[in-house]
Motif scaffolding. Structure first.
Motif, PDB file in Angstrom:
ATOM      1  N   THR A  18       0.746  -1.273   0.082  1.00  0.00           N
ATOM      2  CA  THR A  18       0.060  -0.104  -0.129  1.00  0.00           C
ATOM      3  C   THR A  18       0.885   1.055  -0.067  1.00  0.00           C
ATOM      4  OG1 THR A  18       0.002  -0.136   2.443  1.00  0.00           O
ATOM      5  CG2 THR A  18      -1.934  -1.110   1.177  1.00  0.00           C
ATOM      6  N   LEU A  19       0.428   2.160  -0.768  1.00  0.00           N
ATOM      7  CA  LEU A  19       1.005   3.668  -0.633  1.00  0.00           C
ATOM      8  C   LEU A  19       0.873   4.425   0.404  1.00  0.00           C
ATOM      9  CD1 LEU A  19       0.224   4.447  -4.350  1.00  0.00           C
ATOM     10  CD2 LEU A  19       2.602   3.784  -3.252  1.00  0.00           C
ATOM     11  N   PRO A  20       1.726   5.274   1.045  1.00  0.00           N
ATOM     12  CA  PRO A  20       1.665   5.968   2.250  1.00  0.00           C
ATOM     13  C   PRO A  20       0.387   7.041   2.076  1.00  0.00           C
ATOM     14  CG  PRO A  20       3.303   6.834   1.192  1.00  0.00           C
ATOM     15  CD  PRO A  20       3.087   5.398   0.422  1.00  0.00           C
ATOM     16  N   LYS A  21      -0.015   7.502   3.160  1.00  0.00           N
ATOM     17  CA  LYS A  21      -1.301   8.258   3.190  1.00  0.00           C
ATOM     18  C   LYS A  21      -0.864   9.962   2.425  1.00  0.00           C
ATOM     19  CE  LYS A  21      -3.444   6.883   7.270  1.00  0.00           C
ATOM     20  NZ  LYS A  21      -3.923   7.043   8.574  1.00  0.00           N
ATOM     21  N   TRP A  22       0.486  10.173   2.512  1.00  0.00           N
ATOM     22  CA  TRP A  22       0.791  11.463   1.869  1.00  0.00           C
ATOM     23  C   TRP A  22       1.018  11.175   0.439  1.00  0.00           C
ATOM     24  CZ3 TRP A  22       5.223  10.116  -0.283  1.00  0.00           C
ATOM     25  CH2 TRP A  22       6.278   9.477   0.054  1.00  0.00           C
ATOM     26  N   PHE A  23       0.625  10.132  -0.162  1.00  0.00           N
ATOM     27  CA  PHE A  23       0.828   9.985  -1.772  1.00  0.00           C
ATOM     28  C   PHE A  23       0.193  10.880  -2.525  1.00  0.00           C
ATOM     29  CE2 PHE A  23      -0.984   7.590  -5.228  1.00  0.00           C
ATOM     30  CZ  PHE A  23      -0.111   7.641  -6.069  1.00  0.00           C
ATOM     31  N   PRO A  24      -1.240  11.058  -2.269  1.00  0.00           N
ATOM     32  CA  PRO A  24      -2.017  11.944  -3.241  1.00  0.00           C
ATOM     33  C   PRO A  24      -1.489  13.470  -3.199  1.00  0.00           C
ATOM     34  CG  PRO A  24      -3.540  10.727  -1.684  1.00  0.00           C
ATOM     35  CD  PRO A  24      -2.145  10.367  -1.234  1.00  0.00           C
ATOM     36  N   TRP A  25      -1.009  13.851  -1.843  1.00  0.00           N
ATOM     37  CA  TRP A  25      -0.636  15.158  -1.890  1.00  0.00           C
ATOM     38  C   TRP A  25       0.754  15.304  -2.552  1.00  0.00           C
ATOM     39  CZ3 TRP A  25      -3.952  18.427  -0.063  1.00  0.00           C
ATOM     40  CH2 TRP A  25      -5.078  17.915   0.879  1.00  0.00           C
ATOM     41  N   VAL A  27       1.653  13.506  -5.297  1.00  0.00           N
ATOM     42  CA  VAL A  27       1.318  13.439  -6.648  1.00  0.00           C
ATOM     43  C   VAL A  27       0.970  14.935  -7.065  1.00  0.00           C
ATOM     44  CG1 VAL A  27      -0.135  12.439  -8.369  1.00  0.00           C
ATOM     45  CG2 VAL A  27       1.103  11.096  -6.744  1.00  0.00           C
ATOM     46  N   ALA A  28       0.006  15.345  -6.088  1.00  0.00           N
ATOM     47  CA  ALA A  28      -0.746  16.892  -6.355  1.00  0.00           C
ATOM     48  C   ALA A  28       0.318  17.883  -6.690  1.00  0.00           C
ATOM     49  CB  ALA A  28      -1.567  17.291  -5.596  1.00  0.00           C
ATOM     50  N   ALA A  29       1.369  17.812  -5.792  1.00  0.00           N
ATOM     51  CA  ALA A  29       2.436  18.652  -5.756  1.00  0.00           C
ATOM     52  C   ALA A  29       3.271  18.512  -7.141  1.00  0.00           C
ATOM     53  CB  ALA A  29       3.443  18.468  -4.702  1.00  0.00           C
ATOM     54  N   GLY A  30       3.576  17.411  -7.292  1.00  0.00           N
ATOM     55  CA  GLY A  30       4.638  16.977  -8.478  1.00  0.00           C
ATOM     56  C   GLY A  30       3.682  17.292  -9.851  1.00  0.00           C
ATOM     57  N   SER A  31       2.442  16.887  -9.670  1.00  0.00           N
ATOM     58  CA  SER A  31       1.533  17.470 -10.934  1.00  0.00           C
ATOM     59  C   SER A  31       1.838  19.031 -10.910  1.00  0.00           C
ATOM     60  CB  SER A  31       0.281  17.088 -10.894  1.00  0.00           C
ATOM     61  OG  SER A  31       0.109  15.715 -10.722  1.00  0.00           O
ATOM     62  N   LEU A  32       1.295  19.607 -10.158  1.00  0.00           N
ATOM     63  CA  LEU A  32       1.543  21.224  -9.998  1.00  0.00           C
ATOM     64  C   LEU A  32       2.820  21.708 -10.784  1.00  0.00           C
ATOM     65  CD1 LEU A  32      -0.342  22.128  -6.952  1.00  0.00           C
ATOM     66  CD2 LEU A  32      -1.238  22.476  -9.090  1.00  0.00           C
ATOM     67  N   ALA A  33       3.802  21.138 -10.210  1.00  0.00           N
ATOM     68  CA  ALA A  33       5.263  21.751 -10.862  1.00  0.00           C
ATOM     69  C   ALA A  33       5.571  21.298 -12.166  1.00  0.00           C
ATOM     70  CB  ALA A  33       6.168  21.114  -9.821  1.00  0.00           C
ATOM     71  N   ALA A  51      -3.744  24.681 -14.836  1.00  0.00           N
ATOM     72  CA  ALA A  51      -4.476  23.959 -14.164  1.00  0.00           C
ATOM     73  C   ALA A  51      -5.025  22.823 -14.765  1.00  0.00           C
ATOM     74  CB  ALA A  51      -5.617  24.769 -13.520  1.00  0.00           C
ATOM     75  N   LEU A  52      -5.520  22.806 -15.924  1.00  0.00           N
ATOM     76  CA  LEU A  52      -6.110  21.647 -16.524  1.00  0.00           C
ATOM     77  C   LEU A  52      -5.042  20.605 -16.906  1.00  0.00           C
ATOM     78  CD1 LEU A  52      -8.702  23.167 -19.083  1.00  0.00           C
ATOM     79  CD2 LEU A  52      -9.296  21.977 -17.038  1.00  0.00           C
ATOM     80  N   ILE A  53      -3.872  20.984 -17.407  1.00  0.00           N
ATOM     81  CA  ILE A  53      -2.522  20.121 -17.488  1.00  0.00           C
ATOM     82  C   ILE A  53      -2.414  19.420 -15.991  1.00  0.00           C
ATOM     83  CG2 ILE A  53      -0.140  20.065 -18.215  1.00  0.00           C
ATOM     84  CD1 ILE A  53      -0.654  22.265 -20.117  1.00  0.00           C
ATOM     85  N   ALA A  54      -2.139  20.413 -15.044  1.00  0.00           N
ATOM     86  CA  ALA A  54      -1.752  19.787 -13.848  1.00  0.00           C
ATOM     87  C   ALA A  54      -2.904  18.705 -13.304  1.00  0.00           C
ATOM     88  CB  ALA A  54      -1.813  21.144 -12.645  1.00  0.00           C
ATOM     89  N   ALA A  55      -3.845  19.166 -13.418  1.00  0.00           N
ATOM     90  CA  ALA A  55      -5.342  18.262 -13.059  1.00  0.00           C
ATOM     91  C   ALA A  55      -4.869  16.844 -13.845  1.00  0.00           C
ATOM     92  CB  ALA A  55      -6.676  18.700 -13.318  1.00  0.00           C
ATOM     93  N   LEU A  56      -4.666  16.759 -15.273  1.00  0.00           N
ATOM     94  CA  LEU A  56      -4.714  15.742 -15.737  1.00  0.00           C
ATOM     95  C   LEU A  56      -3.338  14.724 -15.591  1.00  0.00           C
ATOM     96  CD1 LEU A  56      -5.782  13.869 -18.551  1.00  0.00           C
ATOM     97  CD2 LEU A  56      -4.275  15.449 -20.044  1.00  0.00           C
ATOM     98  N   LEU A  57      -2.324  15.673 -15.208  1.00  0.00           N
ATOM     99  CA  LEU A  57      -1.097  14.743 -14.880  1.00  0.00           C
ATOM    100  C   LEU A  57      -1.268  14.121 -13.637  1.00  0.00           C
ATOM    101  CD1 LEU A  57       1.710  17.475 -15.876  1.00  0.00           C
ATOM    102  CD2 LEU A  57       1.232  15.287 -16.794  1.00  0.00           C
ATOM    103  N   LEU A  60      -3.406  10.777 -14.171  1.00  0.00           N
ATOM    104  CA  LEU A  60      -2.690   9.891 -14.697  1.00  0.00           C
ATOM    105  C   LEU A  60      -1.458   9.440 -13.782  1.00  0.00           C
ATOM    106  CD1 LEU A  60      -2.365  11.356 -18.300  1.00  0.00           C
ATOM    107  CD2 LEU A  60      -3.727   9.698 -17.551  1.00  0.00           C
ATOM    108  N   GLY A  61      -0.788  10.301 -13.140  1.00  0.00           N
ATOM    109  CA  GLY A  61       0.012   9.962 -12.172  1.00  0.00           C
ATOM    110  C   GLY A  61      -0.496   9.029 -11.039  1.00  0.00           C
ATOM    111  N   SER A  62      -1.521   9.449 -10.556  1.00  0.00           N
ATOM    112  CA  SER A  62      -2.227   8.460  -9.401  1.00  0.00           C
ATOM    113  C   SER A  62      -2.429   7.207  -9.928  1.00  0.00           C
ATOM    114  CB  SER A  62      -3.440   9.416  -8.965  1.00  0.00           C
ATOM    115  OG  SER A  62      -3.386  10.470  -8.453  1.00  0.00           O
ATOM    116  N   TYR A  63      -3.045   7.066 -10.979  1.00  0.00           N
ATOM    117  CA  TYR A  63      -3.347   5.645 -11.555  1.00  0.00           C
ATOM    118  C   TYR A  63      -2.087   4.876 -11.950  1.00  0.00           C
ATOM    119  CZ  TYR A  63      -5.060   1.903 -14.440  1.00  0.00           C
ATOM    120  OH  TYR A  63      -5.354   0.751 -15.095  1.00  0.00           O
ATOM    121  N   GLY A  64      -1.225   5.631 -12.641  1.00  0.00           N
ATOM    122  CA  GLY A  64       0.168   4.790 -12.898  1.00  0.00           C
ATOM    123  C   GLY A  64       1.030   4.255 -11.746  1.00  0.00           C
ATOM    124  N   ILE A  65       1.229   5.120 -10.792  1.00  0.00           N
ATOM    125  CA  ILE A  65       2.079   4.711  -9.616  1.00  0.00           C
ATOM    126  C   ILE A  65       1.194   3.946  -8.808  1.00  0.00           C
ATOM    127  CG2 ILE A  65       2.975   5.710  -7.671  1.00  0.00           C
ATOM    128  CD1 ILE A  65       3.611   8.180  -8.992  1.00  0.00           C
TER     129      ILE A  65
END
Length: 354
Positions: A18-25, A27-33, A51-57, A60-65
């Motif tokens: 299982t991934l840690p609890k901070w995983f979504p945050w 991924v969100a920070a990485g997607s924004l950057a 914002a739309l590009i970051a949301a798409l990333l 996709l990043g959440s699903y892939g990892i």
């Protein structure tokens, strides 16, 4: 010790990684950057595109990892959660932006003088003036519409839920559904043709209240009807079994049980009609002077005041600031109504004892 008892003490191997609890945050920070970097490299100046590009990333990043670590089943669950989160942000960002912009621009001239004076002796290009005449007109017009709509709407809902079983009930339900989708300008044109053109009663705040009543009535009927349907039939049957007449059962059992939801529906209906502009332009007309009589002569109103100040401002000047301040007052008024509705609903909610 038996083999069975030894096997019972072995740790379970069914639970995967299982991934840690901070995983979504993360991924969100990485997607924004990464989204900001892609936007800067592509020369995109719009923050919406970034914002739309970051949301798409992020999706996709959440699903892939997650798929590579936790498996496809858990990855799908995380993807659904990510979609819900992104949809919430897409809905909240415009709302927060509107409120922020209105507060930033509206506080420039919003003070006690602005709330207590009218535009009677001030031209649109001059500083000063206020919204007292418009605020007074809005309170009177919405108040009259509420006094007319609430009794009719609540009694109609009681008939549909408690008594209506035949063709009349079906016809009423059909027309209520039709009225729910009526554009506000159509309601204004109807009152204009009947009250002003045919009956020659002239422009007045009461004419605008009748148009607002048409818009408010179906909302009150529908919300009250749904609240009455939520009252358990056991309460009605228990009251009737004790020999209480049906009208008294409705008055003493059904309505007190659902009064919180009914009040919330009424408050939301009031908030829905408070910002209507088109019917008031047709029926109440325009005045910069204080008119405390809603049954005679044109009367001011907040939505029309905002529209006229924006129209005459040219995007700058004193009229522009007054329009934003009036918009802030209107938003604050509607927010207060919603807070009052929530407070009453919580206060009047049925208490469940242990």
């Amino acid at each position: 010790m038996s083999h069975a008892s030894v096997s019972d003490k072995r740790p379970s191997t069914l639970k995967g990684a299982t991934l840690p609890k901070w995983f979504p945050w993360a991924v969100a920070a990485g997607s924004l950057a990464l989204g900001y970097g892609i936007s800067a490299a592509a020369g995109l100046d719009s923050s919406i595109q970034w914002a739309l590009i970051a949301a798409l990333l992020f999706i996709l990043g959440s699903y892939g990892i997650s798929a590579s670590v936790e498996g496809r089943r858990q990855a799908k669950d995380r993807t659904a959660t990510s979609l819900i989160f992104v949809a919430f942000l897409l809905a909240a960002i415009p709302l927060v932006s509107i409120i922020y912009e209105t507060i930033k621009r509206g506080v420039k001239v919003l003070d006690g003088y602005f709330l207590s004076h009218s535009m009677g002796l001030v031209s649109d290009t001059e500083p000063g003036g206020g919204i007292y005449h418009a605020l007074l007109g809005t309170l009177e017009q919405v108040g009259i519409a509420t006094v007319i709509s609430v009794p009719i709407g609540v009694l109609t809902a009681i008939y549909l839920v408690e008594y209506g079983r035949g063709k009349l009930a079906k016809a009423i339900t059909f027309f209520v559904d039709v009225m729910t989708g009526i554009p506000s300008i159509v309601a204004g044109l109807f009152i204009l043709s009947l009250w002003i053109i045919i009956l020659d009663m002239g422009y007045s705040g009461f004419a605008g209240s009748m148009a607002l009543c048409i818009l408010m009535l179906p909302v009150v009927v529908r919300s009250t009807e749904e609240m009455l349907k939520l009252v358990p039939n056991e309460l009605r049957e228990a009251s009737l079994a004790l020999g209480v007449p049906k009208w008294r059962t409705i008055l003493k059992v059904v309505l007190p049980t659902s009064i919180g939801g009914i009040t919330t529906g009424v408050m939301l209906a009031i908030a829905r009609i408070t910002g209507e502009t088109a019917p008031l332009l047709l029926l109440v007309w325009v005045t910069n002077f204080i008119n405390t009589n809603p049954f005679k002569d044109p009367q001011g109103s907040l939505p029309v005041y905002i529209y006229l100040q924006f129209q005459n401002s040219g995007g700058q000047g004193a009229a522009y600031d007054r329009a934003w301040a009036a918009a802030l007052v209107l938003i604050a008024f509607i927010m207060i109504l919603n807070l009052v509705a929530r407070g009453i609903a919580r206060w009047k909610a049925p208490k469940t004892g242990r």
